[in-house]
Design a protein around this motif. Structure first.
Motif, PDB file in Angstrom:
ATOM      1  N   GLY A  78      15.030  16.063  -0.246  1.00 17.75           N
ATOM      2  CA  GLY A  78      13.980  16.791   0.451  1.00 17.75           C
ATOM      3  C   GLY A  78      13.492  16.151   1.729  1.00 17.75           C
ATOM      4  O   GLY A  78      12.608  16.693   2.389  1.00 17.75           O
ATOM      5  N   GLN A  79      14.064  14.996   2.116  1.00 21.44           N
ATOM      6  CA  GLN A  79      13.549  14.275   3.278  1.00 21.44           C
ATOM      7  C   GLN A  79      14.551  14.158   4.426  1.00 21.44           C
ATOM      8  O   GLN A  79      14.169  13.868   5.553  1.00 21.44           O
ATOM      9  CB  GLN A  79      13.086  12.872   2.854  1.00 21.44           C
ATOM     10  N   GLU A  80      15.830  14.413   4.172  1.00 19.30           N
ATOM     11  CA  GLU A  80      16.826  14.212   5.225  1.00 19.30           C
ATOM     12  C   GLU A  80      16.615  15.168   6.387  1.00 19.30           C
ATOM     13  O   GLU A  80      16.841  14.809   7.545  1.00 19.30           O
ATOM     14  CB  GLU A  80      18.233  14.387   4.653  1.00 19.30           C
ATOM     15  N   GLN A  81      16.175  16.392   6.101  1.00 17.79           N
ATOM     16  CA  GLN A  81      16.003  17.375   7.164  1.00 17.79           C
ATOM     17  C   GLN A  81      14.717  17.161   7.968  1.00 17.79           C
ATOM     18  O   GLN A  81      14.374  17.966   8.835  1.00 17.79           O
ATOM     19  CB  GLN A  81      16.022  18.788   6.581  1.00 17.79           C
ATOM     20  N   LEU A  82      14.005  16.074   7.706  1.00 14.06           N
ATOM     21  CA  LEU A  82      12.796  15.761   8.466  1.00 14.06           C
ATOM     22  C   LEU A  82      13.101  15.042   9.780  1.00 14.06           C
ATOM     23  O   LEU A  82      12.195  14.849  10.601  1.00 14.06           O
ATOM     24  CB  LEU A  82      11.834  14.904   7.627  1.00 14.06           C
ATOM     25  N   LEU A  83      14.339  14.640  10.009  1.00 18.28           N
ATOM     26  CA  LEU A  83      14.663  13.882  11.224  1.00 18.28           C
ATOM     27  C   LEU A  83      14.268  14.610  12.508  1.00 18.28           C
ATOM     28  O   LEU A  83      13.621  14.008  13.379  1.00 18.28           O
ATOM     29  CB  LEU A  83      16.155  13.546  11.252  1.00 18.28           C
ATOM     30  N   PRO A  84      14.616  15.897  12.693  1.00 20.18           N
ATOM     31  CA  PRO A  84      14.192  16.577  13.919  1.00 20.18           C
ATOM     32  C   PRO A  84      12.675  16.674  14.037  1.00 20.18           C
ATOM     33  O   PRO A  84      12.143  16.582  15.150  1.00 20.18           O
ATOM     34  CB  PRO A  84      14.837  17.965  13.798  1.00 20.18           C
ATOM     35  N   LEU A  85      11.999  16.848  12.915  1.00 17.69           N
ATOM     36  CA  LEU A  85      10.538  16.900  12.926  1.00 17.69           C
ATOM     37  C   LEU A  85       9.955  15.588  13.435  1.00 17.69           C
ATOM     38  O   LEU A  85       9.061  15.574  14.298  1.00 17.69           O
ATOM     39  CB  LEU A  85      10.017  17.206  11.519  1.00 17.69           C
ATOM     40  N   TYR A  86      10.450  14.467  12.921  1.00 14.72           N
ATOM     41  CA  TYR A  86       9.954  13.167  13.376  1.00 14.72           C
ATOM     42  C   TYR A  86      10.258  12.954  14.858  1.00 14.72           C
ATOM     43  O   TYR A  86       9.450  12.370  15.594  1.00 14.72           O
ATOM     44  CB  TYR A  86      10.573  12.048  12.543  1.00 14.72           C
ATOM     45  N   ALA A  87      11.424  13.427  15.302  1.00 14.33           N
ATOM     46  CA  ALA A  87      11.766  13.284  16.716  1.00 14.33           C
ATOM     47  C   ALA A  87      10.800  14.073  17.593  1.00 14.33           C
ATOM     48  O   ALA A  87      10.354  13.589  18.643  1.00 14.33           O
ATOM     49  CB  ALA A  87      13.202  13.748  16.952  1.00 14.33           C
ATOM     50  N   ARG A  88      10.470  15.288  17.178  1.00 18.20           N
ATOM     51  CA  ARG A  88       9.517  16.093  17.961  1.00 18.20           C
ATOM     52  C   ARG A  88       8.128  15.469  17.942  1.00 18.20           C
ATOM     53  O   ARG A  88       7.413  15.485  18.956  1.00 18.20           O
ATOM     54  CB  ARG A  88       9.482  17.520  17.419  1.00 18.20           C
ATOM     55  N   ALA A  89       7.739  14.919  16.793  1.00 18.87           N
ATOM     56  CA  ALA A  89       6.436  14.250  16.723  1.00 18.87           C
ATOM     57  C   ALA A  89       6.390  13.062  17.671  1.00 18.87           C
ATOM     58  O   ALA A  89       5.382  12.827  18.355  1.00 18.87           O
ATOM     59  CB  ALA A  89       6.151  13.805  15.283  1.00 18.87           C
ATOM     60  N   ALA A  90       7.491  12.304  17.741  1.00 13.83           N
ATOM     61  CA  ALA A  90       7.532  11.143  18.638  1.00 13.83           C
ATOM     62  C   ALA A  90       7.389  11.577  20.086  1.00 13.83           C
ATOM     63  O   ALA A  90       6.743  10.896  20.894  1.00 13.83           O
ATOM     64  CB  ALA A  90       8.835  10.376  18.433  1.00 13.83           C
ATOM     65  N   VAL A 120       0.856  -1.186   0.000  1.00 16.59           N
ATOM     66  CA  VAL A 120       0.000   0.000   0.000  1.00 16.59           C
ATOM     67  C   VAL A 120       0.888   1.230   0.000  1.00 16.59           C
ATOM     68  O   VAL A 120       1.798   1.360   0.831  1.00 16.59           O
ATOM     69  CB  VAL A 120      -0.919   0.011   1.237  1.00 16.59           C
ATOM     70  N   CYS A 121       0.665   2.133  -0.956  1.00 18.39           N
ATOM     71  CA  CYS A 121       1.487   3.341  -1.071  1.00 18.39           C
ATOM     72  C   CYS A 121       0.604   4.574  -0.982  1.00 18.39           C
ATOM     73  O   CYS A 121      -0.534   4.583  -1.465  1.00 18.39           O
ATOM     74  CB  CYS A 121       2.250   3.362  -2.390  1.00 18.39           C
ATOM     75  N   GLY A 122       1.129   5.608  -0.356  1.00 13.72           N
ATOM     76  CA  GLY A 122       0.430   6.878  -0.253  1.00 13.72           C
ATOM     77  C   GLY A 122       1.422   8.017  -0.415  1.00 13.72           C
ATOM     78  O   GLY A 122       2.621   7.800  -0.622  1.00 13.72           O
ATOM     79  N   GLU A 123       0.945   9.241  -0.308  1.00 15.85           N
ATOM     80  CA  GLU A 123       1.777  10.416  -0.531  1.00 15.85           C
ATOM     81  C   GLU A 123       2.271  10.991   0.789  1.00 15.85           C
ATOM     82  O   GLU A 123       1.503  11.137   1.742  1.00 15.85           O
ATOM     83  CB  GLU A 123       0.999  11.488  -1.294  1.00 15.85           C
ATOM     84  N   LEU A 124       3.543  11.315   0.822  1.00 19.00           N
ATOM     85  CA  LEU A 124       4.134  12.024   1.955  1.00 19.00           C
ATOM     86  C   LEU A 124       4.111  13.515   1.613  1.00 19.00           C
ATOM     87  O   LEU A 124       4.791  13.941   0.681  1.00 19.00           O
ATOM     88  CB  LEU A 124       5.570  11.563   2.193  1.00 19.00           C
ATOM     89  N   PRO A 125       3.345  14.332   2.325  1.00 17.17           N
ATOM     90  CA  PRO A 125       3.240  15.753   1.974  1.00 17.17           C
ATOM     91  C   PRO A 125       4.598  16.451   2.012  1.00 17.17           C
ATOM     92  O   PRO A 125       5.493  16.090   2.779  1.00 17.17           O
ATOM     93  CB  PRO A 125       2.304  16.317   3.045  1.00 17.17           C
ATOM     94  N   ALA A 126       4.741  17.480   1.165  1.00 15.00           N
ATOM     95  CA  ALA A 126       5.995  18.222   1.097  1.00 15.00           C
ATOM     96  C   ALA A 126       6.200  19.095   2.327  1.00 15.00           C
ATOM     97  O   ALA A 126       7.336  19.382   2.708  1.00 15.00           O
ATOM     98  CB  ALA A 126       6.025  19.080  -0.169  1.00 15.00           C
ATOM     99  N   VAL A 127       5.109  19.548   2.947  1.00 15.44           N
ATOM    100  CA  VAL A 127       5.184  20.392   4.137  1.00 15.44           C
ATOM    101  C   VAL A 127       4.514  19.659   5.286  1.00 15.44           C
ATOM    102  O   VAL A 127       3.377  19.204   5.162  1.00 15.44           O
ATOM    103  CB  VAL A 127       4.507  21.758   3.901  1.00 15.44           C
TER     104      VAL A 127
END
Length: 440
Positions: A81-93, A48-55
């Motif tokens: 465009g995805q490497e800088q998402l690491l801090p975002l994922y950490a804050r979400a966790a 199953v595949c879906g879209e990862l939003p740009a923002v």
């Protein structure tokens, strides 16, 4: 049935099979077109595949995981465009409720180290990690002052940038003015090192950190593109440097608790210093050599660790995963290298002759889940060479038609010889794994 949501498509063809084999239901959220048909063809299974939003915000991530009914979320970092998402994922966790999905992500402090070169430099100086002399600068005048203090040439690195971007080797004042007009501040200005570059990959979970063999990335140069050089694993290091590397990694893991895969690039300077260049909170191109040298794919090991809960079950997960025809378990980490893995950059579409008898050739062409070769215009096949087939491999390299390699056959021969020395020294590399586990 456990549902695993993978955030990002990078190397999904290697991350997903262990998840599917374990009976997990997998949802892949990515940005590249053609993910679903490619995975269906590559894996022989529907995903199953879906879209990862740009923002994205932290709340957006949690809503996305709720929408897809995730039991476990894991970032597949590496695509543009995805490497800088690491801090975002950490804050979400850190914001998720107790009953929310388990997120297999690095802690926020480590995510910052792996995403912000200025933060890494500042923390390294505080904790005594060996890094190049440098200054964090917020404007052009400070960059010019730092260059005068350090002496040209210097490296100017944007604090937050994707891999293969935001790095500038500056030889003279004129080039420095151009770089100052181009970069996004803040930047890190560092001494330009002379020496050999290396990379090493890790997988961390709970109190356990394991390492794959050290890889040589070739000689440092002004191009700042190690993926265009001939690279090899395993690469030997003197005992003193192995001990220093292990102590540094142990302090990083103990203080900042990475959770999942990560990579360190470091140098051994011409005057014998070990110097940390950067951290990445993901696996990258070195993983091809890690897999080829040991037979244990770091992406697959990461997938198995994702299914292990609590985090301290990483040891059991890796031991189980590596037992299928392979030897080795923690604390030693992955199996010791059994062959030389020689990575040979070639222009995209350039045919290679069959590998010599007793060796192998692993191809890594571009795809929607590994777009590097498509964007860069070159591929990086890996020649696998048992120790007793080194002469056959050397003859094969010498007979390649001119223009086949981006580098000279002499570069390839030198790296092959280095890999052979590393293979003979494989037993001497074991203390590196053990020390890192104890330090973590």
């Amino acid at each position: 049935m456990m549902r695993v949501v993978v955030l990002g498509e990078f190397r999904a063809d290697r991350l997903l099979p262990p998840l599917l084999h374990a009976g997990a239901e997998v949802v892949l959220l990515g940005r590249a077109a053609g993910i679903a048909p490619f995975l269906s063809s590559a894996l022989g299974a529907d995903v199953v595949c879906g879209e990862l939003p740009a923002v994205l915000s932290e709340q957006d991530v949690l809503r996305l995981l709720a929408h897809w009914r995730a039991d476990v979320a894991v970032p597949g970092m590496g695509c543009p465009g995805q490497e800088q998402l690491l801090p975002l994922y950490a804050r979400a966790a850190s914001r998720r409720r107790t009953a929310g999905p388990r997120m297999a992500v690095h802690a926020e402090g480590f995510a910052e180290l792996a995403s912000d070169k200025a933060a890494l430099h500042r923390i390294a100086e505080e904790r005594g990690w060996p890094v190049p002399r440098g200054r964090v600068c917020g404007a052009a005048p400070a960059v010019r002052a730092a260059a005068r203090e350090l002496g040209l040439p210097v490296m100017v690195k944007e604090a937050r940038s994707e891999f293969h971007a935001g790095r500038h080797y500056v030889r003279d004042d004129g080039a420095l003015d151009g770089v100052c007009a181009e970069v996004s501040f803040p930047v890190l200005v560092q001494e330009a090192l002379t020496g050999e570059e290396y990379g090493v990959e890790f997988l961390s979970g709970g109190s356990v950190t394991v390492a794959w063999p050290v890889a040589s990335l070739g000689r440092l140069d002004g191009e700042c593109a190690p993926g265009r050089r001939v690279r090899v694993a395993p690469a030997p290091l003197p005992a003193r440097l192995r001990t220093e590397l292990a102590a540094t990694v142990g302090d990083m893991a103990g203080a900042f608790r990475p959770h999942g895969p990560w990579q360190m690039d470091f140098a051994v300077t011409d005057d014998g210093r070990l110097v940390v260049i950067e951290l990445n909170g993901r696996l990258g191109g070195v993983s091809n050599m890690s897999w080829a040298a040991t037979g244990a794919d770091p992406h697959a090991a990461h997938a198995r660790s994702v299914l292990a809960a609590p985090a301290d079950a990483l040891s059991d997960a890796l031991s189980d995963g590596l037992s299928d025809g392979l030897s080795g378990s923690l604390p030693a980490g992955p199996p010791p290298p059994a062959r030389i893995a020689l990575e040979l950059p070639v222009p995209a579409g350039t045919p290679l002759p069959p590998a010599p008898e007793g060796t192998g050739l692993m191809l890594f062409p571009g795809s929607p889940v590994n777009p590097g070769p498509l964007a860069g215009g070159y591929c990086r096949p890996v020649l696998t060479v048992p120790e007793d087939r080194q002469e056959a491999a050397l003859a094969w390299l010498r007979e390649l038609p001119p223009g086949t390699l981006l580098n000279s056959p002499r570069d390839a021969a030198d790296q092959l010889a280095r890999g052979a020395r590393g293979l003979r020294a494989a037993d001497a590399l074991t203390p590196l794994h053990t020390l890192m586990r104890e330090g973590s």
